[in-house]
Design an enzyme around this catalytic site. Structure first.
Site, PDB file in Angstrom:
ATOM      1  N   LYS A 194      -8.947  -5.528 -16.206  1.00 15.36           N
ATOM      2  CA  LYS A 194      -8.608  -4.783 -17.425  1.00 15.36           C
ATOM      3  C   LYS A 194      -7.769  -3.559 -17.059  1.00 15.36           C
ATOM      4  CE  LYS A 194     -12.995  -2.266 -17.173  1.00 15.36           C
ATOM      5  NZ  LYS A 194     -14.390  -2.224 -17.661  1.00 15.36           N
ATOM      6  N   TYR A 253       4.187  27.852 -13.697  1.00 21.90           N
ATOM      7  CA  TYR A 253       3.728  28.319 -15.005  1.00 21.90           C
ATOM      8  C   TYR A 253       2.550  29.289 -14.863  1.00 21.90           C
ATOM      9  CZ  TYR A 253       6.485  24.779 -17.461  1.00 21.90           C
ATOM     10  OH  TYR A 253       7.507  24.028 -17.960  1.00 21.90           O
ATOM     11  N   MET A 310       4.463  18.882 -15.701  1.00 20.35           N
ATOM     12  CA  MET A 310       4.562  17.515 -16.204  1.00 20.35           C
ATOM     13  C   MET A 310       5.146  16.567 -15.161  1.00 20.35           C
ATOM     14  SD  MET A 310       6.595  16.141 -19.543  1.00 20.35           S
ATOM     15  CE  MET A 310       5.790  17.287 -20.658  1.00 20.35           C
ATOM     16  N   ARG A 324     -23.288   0.409 -26.246  1.00 19.13           N
ATOM     17  CA  ARG A 324     -21.829   0.445 -26.304  1.00 19.13           C
ATOM     18  C   ARG A 324     -21.318  -0.852 -26.928  1.00 19.13           C
ATOM     19  NH1 ARG A 324     -18.070   1.050 -20.933  1.00 19.13           N
ATOM     20  NH2 ARG A 324     -18.695  -1.123 -20.757  1.00 19.13           N
TER      21      ARG A 324
HETATM   22  C1  LIG Z   1     -15.250  -2.360 -16.555  1.00 18.79           C
HETATM   23  C2  LIG Z   1     -16.370  -3.333 -16.617  1.00 18.79           C
HETATM   24  C3  LIG Z   1     -16.764  -4.035 -15.457  1.00 18.79           C
HETATM   25  C4  LIG Z   1     -16.258  -3.662 -14.079  1.00 18.79           C
HETATM   26  O1  LIG Z   1     -16.902  -2.472 -13.682  1.00 18.79           O
HETATM   27  P1  LIG Z   1     -16.684  -1.774 -12.269  1.00 18.79           P
HETATM   28  O2  LIG Z   1     -17.621  -0.641 -12.282  1.00 18.79           O
HETATM   29  O3  LIG Z   1     -15.257  -1.332 -12.255  1.00 18.79           O
HETATM   30  O4  LIG Z   1     -16.968  -2.778 -11.218  1.00 18.79           O
HETATM   31  C5  LIG Z   1     -17.693  -5.049 -15.604  1.00 18.79           C
HETATM   32  N1  LIG Z   1     -18.245  -5.330 -16.811  1.00 18.79           N
HETATM   33  C6  LIG Z   1     -17.907  -4.654 -17.927  1.00 18.79           C
HETATM   34  C7  LIG Z   1     -18.556  -4.995 -19.212  1.00 18.79           C
HETATM   35  C8  LIG Z   1     -16.968  -3.627 -17.862  1.00 18.79           C
HETATM   36  O5  LIG Z   1     -16.664  -2.940 -18.985  1.00 18.79           O
END
Ligand SMILES: *Cc1c(COP(=O)(O)O)cnc(C)c1O
Length: 349
Positions: free
Chosen positions: A35, A244, A292, A130
């Site tokens: 992801k 800055y 930036m 979540r």
């Molecule tokens: C992001 C995520 C993972 C991977 O987690 P890591 O801590 O990066 O290994 C696995 N399962 C879910 C549901 C996630 O959101």
């Protein structure tokens, strides 16, 4: 070198996947979480390297990411979507053969009505609050859902990076209570959960950060190096200030290097006056605010004028840099910006 270069070691990512795979039993499948553009490193290249290493199943956050990974991998590997089956996703899920992890009764209804017979998984909430169905909801729909044959039931741990945390055992017990006796493959653990031990592994693990060399997988190899070219060098007299808000004042005659890279490239503003860059194995402190597009660095102590300075590399991991900004390696990686030239290292075996 005119522009900042991010080197991404696909061999190291593959080696980390194999190492995590070896931590669980042979009949536990090790998937790969790609992801957020494979944690900022490039989902297409990373997914292909991992498929080559033996990964057969990939997880993404949303259907659009799944489309990119499918295009990179072609037919075959399974691509699962954590956000499930959202309104508007149906065509993408069908056309690209994605496997949504259904999170709610709404999603279950949408999926079974719009794509009957299309593979899906179920996400359960064992305490993180979540994503996924909670115990009462699951109990109400389980018999009905199981008839449609989900191919995975998963949940996610909230505190797996803290091995002693009581939440881990509580979520493990809740996952058992919600799924024992069900004849469907199960998955509970990401990187942290893999390290908690075999009772957390079930049928499939879902490592992300460990693939990319981040904590809590201490045995992982670093996978990124980032060098920032020096644009200009200047001499400061005592009392002159840098950048800055004049946030740094020279207390001795100093030489300051201005390098290409700033908070627009994911080099967080919180690094100002705190983190160091490296000239080989010599640390050089960031002085003043991070701008930036630019960072100013005290190089007074170097014998030779540097042409570039390293912010990630053998001397400084993503977690080291994260510590300087009070954040985690995940945020450093996923923040790595779009302006870097990404150079992939692959094929050294
Ligand atoms: C992001 C995520 C993972 C991977 O987690 P890591 O801590 O990066 O290994 C696995 N399962 C879910 C549901 C996630 O959101």
């Amino acid at each position: 070198m005119a522009t900042a270069t991010l080197s991404i070691d696909l061999d190291a990512i593959a080696a980390n996947w194999r190492a995590l795979d070896r931590l669980s039993a042979a009949d536990t499948q090790t998937a790969a979480v790609v992801k957020a553009d494979a944690y900022g490193l490039g989902a297409a290249r990373v997914a292909r390297a991992l498929a080559q290493a033996g990964a057969r199943r990939f997880f993404v956050a949303c259907a659009e990411e799944g489309a990119i990974v499918r295009q990179a991998l072609g037919a075959g590997p399974q691509i699962s979507v954590f956000s499930g089956h959202m309104a508007g996703d149906t065509d993408t899920i069908y056309d690209l053969d994605l496997t949504p992890m259904l999170n709610s009764l709404d999603q279950i209804t949408r999926h079974l009505e719009s794509l009957p017979g299309h593979p899906f998984g179920i996400q359960l909430d064992t305490g993180m609050n979540r994503l996924g169905m909670e115990a009462a909801e699951w109990e109400a729909v389980a018999a009905f859902v199981l008839k449609a044959k989900p191919e995975l039931i998963m949940s996610h741990l909230a505190c797996a990076d803290a091995p002693g945390h009581e939440m881990n055992m509580a979520q493990l017990a809740e996952f058992h209570a919600m799924t024992d006796g069900i004849d469907v493959p199960r998955s509970l653990s990401a990187t942290g959960g893999i390290l908690l031990g075999p009772e957390f592994h079930f049928d499939l693990t879902r490592p992300g950060i460990g693939l990319y060399g981040g904590l809590p997988f201490e045995a992982g190899q670093p996978t990124v190096a980032l060098s920032l070219p020096v644009i200009q060098l200047r001499e400061l007299a005592i009392g002159e200030t840098v950048g800055y808000s004049c946030a740094w004042t020279a207390e001795a005659p100093s030489q300051i290097a201005t390098v290409q890279g700033g908070y627009a490239d994911g080099l967080l503003r919180a690094l100002g006056n705190r983190a160091v860059l490296w000239a080989g194995d010599v640390p050089c402190p960031i002085v003043g605010r991070v701008s930036m597009d630019l960072i100013t660095v005290d190089v007074s102590h170097l014998e030779q004028a540097p042409r570039q300075l390293d912010i990630l590399g053998p001397q400084q991991t993503v977690d080291d840099l994260a510590a300087s900004a009070d954040t985690i390696g995940y945020e450093i990686l996923t923040g790595l910006g779009g302006r870097y030239v990404r150079r992939y290292i692959e094929g050294r075996g």
